[in-house]
Enzyme design. Structure first.
Site, mmCIF file in Angstrom:
data_model
loop_
_atom_site.group_PDB
_atom_site.id
_atom_site.type_symbol
_atom_site.label_atom_id
_atom_site.label_comp_id
_atom_site.label_asym_id
_atom_site.label_seq_id
_atom_site.Cartn_x
_atom_site.Cartn_y
_atom_site.Cartn_z
ATOM 1 N N ASP A 279 5.752 -2.811 -8.026
ATOM 2 C CA ASP A 279 7.654 -3.912 -7.578
ATOM 3 C C ASP A 279 6.085 -5.021 -9.016
ATOM 4 O OD1 ASP A 279 4.792 -3.261 -5.905
ATOM 5 O OD2 ASP A 279 5.707 -5.291 -4.479
ATOM 6 N N LYS A 376 0.954 -11.263 -4.014
ATOM 7 C CA LYS A 376 -0.141 -11.140 -5.354
ATOM 8 C C LYS A 376 0.649 -11.056 -6.579
ATOM 9 C CE LYS A 376 -0.499 -6.661 -3.505
ATOM 10 N NZ LYS A 376 -0.887 -5.880 -2.035
HETATM 11 C C1 G1P Z 1 -3.273 -0.892 0.669
HETATM 12 C C2 G1P Z 1 -4.361 -1.791 -0.053
HETATM 13 C C3 G1P Z 1 -4.182 -3.997 0.649
HETATM 14 C C4 G1P Z 1 -2.988 -3.743 -0.107
HETATM 15 C C5 G1P Z 1 -2.442 -3.100 0.324
HETATM 16 C C6 G1P Z 1 -0.657 -3.406 0.409
HETATM 17 O O1 G1P Z 1 -3.374 -1.467 2.048
HETATM 18 O O2 G1P Z 1 -5.322 -1.530 0.836
HETATM 19 O O3 G1P Z 1 -5.530 -4.366 -0.168
HETATM 20 O O4 G1P Z 1 -3.137 -5.305 0.489
HETATM 21 O O5 G1P Z 1 -2.323 -1.861 0.320
HETATM 22 O O6 G1P Z 1 -0.965 -3.859 -0.960
HETATM 23 P P1 G1P Z 1 -4.388 -0.280 2.729
HETATM 24 O O7 G1P Z 1 -3.607 1.582 2.612
HETATM 25 O O8 G1P Z 1 -5.754 -0.192 2.504
HETATM 26 O O9 G1P Z 1 -3.738 -0.262 4.212
HETATM 27 ZN ZN ZN Z 2 3.186 -3.685 -5.093
#
Ligand code: G1P
Ligand code: ZN
Length: 543
Positions: A279, A376
């Site tokens: 995305d 982001k």
């Molecule tokens: C993961 C990343 C985290 C990010 C999220 C969404 O989450 O580690 O930094 O914000 O994806 O993109 P997690 O699977 O570790 O909970």
């Molecule tokens: Zn993403």
């Protein structure tokens, strides 16, 4: 108007995660599954009367069907206006930008981010509020509660709308505008970066390779980099969004974007490489034969932000997620600005950004962003780097080595153990937490643990408390080990172990990362019995 009565809820126990609802496509294909979720969402939101809603997704399999369903339901709900990206396409950052620029009440993002797509892949839906950021927990909790109660779905009985051409349609009392997915986002980028300088950089022969990984960044990168900034055709590769991402795993890290890494190591490598995810909110930056860690990337952007028009006045503060390396902390200290440490997940940055406490923020998981939107932003980070390279005349590697020389290098790696059983993962964390009180002061395998805790965060803006956000061990010489379970997976549990060691000795900056971190890995094994609980001898992914 059609009223559909559904018998029972398919949502029992299926609480949406921190990034919305992410499930296998086959789950979303169940009758009235998506409808139930969207009805619950509309039921908990305030009146749609006179309001604008933004709708779009990353183009993955099921996107087109889902967009049509949502339009029929949103029109039944009574929105005055719905802005939908052409072809149902909008990147996550673009949704955030459009919500803010067009003063929408909110937006629906259809994506499972970096998770694989296609009929066997994942799909997802999340709601963003008027500030452009993901809905806070109290809204997602209310939606979940409501999914369990929904028995009636309100939708129009209308034909699919033609979404492949720009234009305006009327559905009941709602105006549906099919908008250019790139236009608003491009405006925001023009307001931040020195496009003249970047154009001149490309005109001087600078070579970039941007790998859109057959995901949604393609149209944005083509339009901005190639058409507007004059990068030669072919700069953007894998630039057409495909429903299954061409079988690629659109999560930019050196493992998934191996093709890009190979190109950047070749003798005739371009000056800079970059990739983004499904995305388009994540980014990876690569120099010639040189991979930039996301934590270092954030620190470099912060250190030089005032070279970029949008940040010329300086940064009010910066923020990083707890497991992200402390490189940014050192830069912030030098700049004399606050640095906030938040739990993992973008939503924690929202309050800080809204309150004007921070300007830049980022995570080790290839997410970087700023106050320009509330998500982001992958391409934004690439443009930021291009702007810095254009006005400093330095190389990607040059800027990172400068950071290391000045502040030391935070040698960093994340080890993921994927697809383990949920019970065993919980057991590992429980066993680890039980040891916390006895850890500070202990010496194990020749390493002294200085502090140990389970990270808790009190939001400095609204005071809300988030507990149990990850076990962190601080060692002598400012090394760190962090353990936490992923909150975004769709099958089984994933253990993430984050390892960091601060090296001030210039001669050690080029040692292999895993070699420098090996003693920390051994210590992690000792305290957490990782092999025992995961049943794995090695992590499935190291980034
Ligand atoms: C993961 C990343 C985290 C990010 C999220 C969404 O989450 O580690 O930094 O914000 O994806 O993109 P997690 O699977 O570790 O909970
Ligand atoms: Zn993403």
């Amino acid at each position: 108007m059609r009223l559909v009565t559904i018998p029972t809820s398919p949502f029992e126990g299926q609480r949406p995660g921190t990034s919305g609802l992410r499930k296998k496509v086959t789950v979303f294909q169940q009758p009235f599954y998506l409808e139930n979720f969207v009805q619950a969402l509309f039921d908990v939101l305030p009146s749609a009367h006179g309001q604008t809603l933004v709708v779009g997704g990353d183009g993955r399999y099921h996107n087109r069907i889902a967009v049509q369903v949502i339009l029929r339901m949103a029109a039944a709900r009574g929105y005055a206006r719905i802005l939908v990206g052409r072809g149902g396409i909008l990147s996550t950052p673009a949704v955030s930008a459009i919500i803010r620029r067009r003063r929408a009440m909110g937006g629906i993002v259809l994506s499972a981010s970096h998770n694989p797509g296609g009929p066997e892949g994942d799909f997802g839906i999340k709601y963003n509020i008027a500030n452009g950021g993901p809905a806070p927990e109290k809204i997602t909790e209310a939606i979940y509660a409501r999914t369990l109660e929904v028995r009636e779905i309100h939708m129009l009985d209308s034909a699919d709308l033609p979404l492949d051409e720009l234009g305006s349609h009327r559905l009941h009392f709602t105006t549906i505008e099919v908008v250019d997915p790139v236009a608003d986002y491009a405006e925001v980028m023009r307001s931040l970066f020195d496009f003249e300088a970047i154009r001149a950089l490309f005109a001087r022969g600078f070579r970039l390779r941007f790998d859109a990984m057959s995901a949604v960044a393609g149209p944005y990168a083509h339009s901005l980099l190639e058409h507007e900034l004059g990068a030669p055709a072919g700069t953007v590769v894998n630039g057409t969004p495909l429903e299954d991402f061409g079988g690629l795993h659109p999560d930019p890290n050196p493992v998934n974007a191996v093709d890009l890494i190979r190109c950047m190591q070749a003798a005739d490598a371009p000056d800079m490489g970059a990739a983004s995810d499904g995305d388009a909110d994540r980014n990876m930056i690569v120099g010639r034969g040189f991979v930039v860690s996301p934590s270092d990337s954030l620190a470099v952007l912060a250190a030089h932000a005032t070279l970029v028009p949008g940040y010329r006045a300086g940064l009010s503060g910066v923020a990083r997620s707890m497991p992200t390396s402390t490189a940014i902390d050192r830069v912030a200290q030098k700049l004399g600005i606050p640095c906030f440490e938040t739990p993992t997940g973008w939503k924690f940055f929202g309050n800080l950004l809204d309150a004007g406490k921070v300007t830049l923020c980022g995570e080790e998981s290839y997410g970087t962003g700023s106050s320009h939107i509330r998500e982001k932003d992958g391409l934004w980070a690439v443009l930021f780097w291009l702007n810095l390279l254009a006005v400093s005349g330095k190389s990607v590697e040059g800027l990172v080595r400068e950071l290391w020389r000045e502040h030391g290098r935070c040698v960093y790696s994340r080890h993921d153990y994927e697809g383990i059983s949920g019970d065993r993962a919980e057991n590992l964390m429980r066993e680890l937490r039980a040891q916390l009180p006895s850890m500070p002061g202990a010496s194990l395998l020749g390493q002294r643990i200085v502090a140990a805790d389970d990270f808790a965060y009190a939001d400095p803006v609204d005071g809300s408390l988030s507990v149990a956000q990850g076990v962190r061990l601080e060692l002598q010489d400012r090394a760190r080990i962090v353990f936490r379970l992923s909150g975004t997976g769709t099958s089984g549990a994933t253990l993430r172990i984050y390892l960091e060691r601060h090296e001030t000795d210039l001669h050690r900056h080029d040692l292999p990362v895993q070699q420098v971190l090996a003693p920390l890995v051994a210590l992690a094994e000792r305290v957490a019995r990782v092999r025992h609980w995961t049943g794995m001898a090695e992590p499935s992914v190291m980034t």
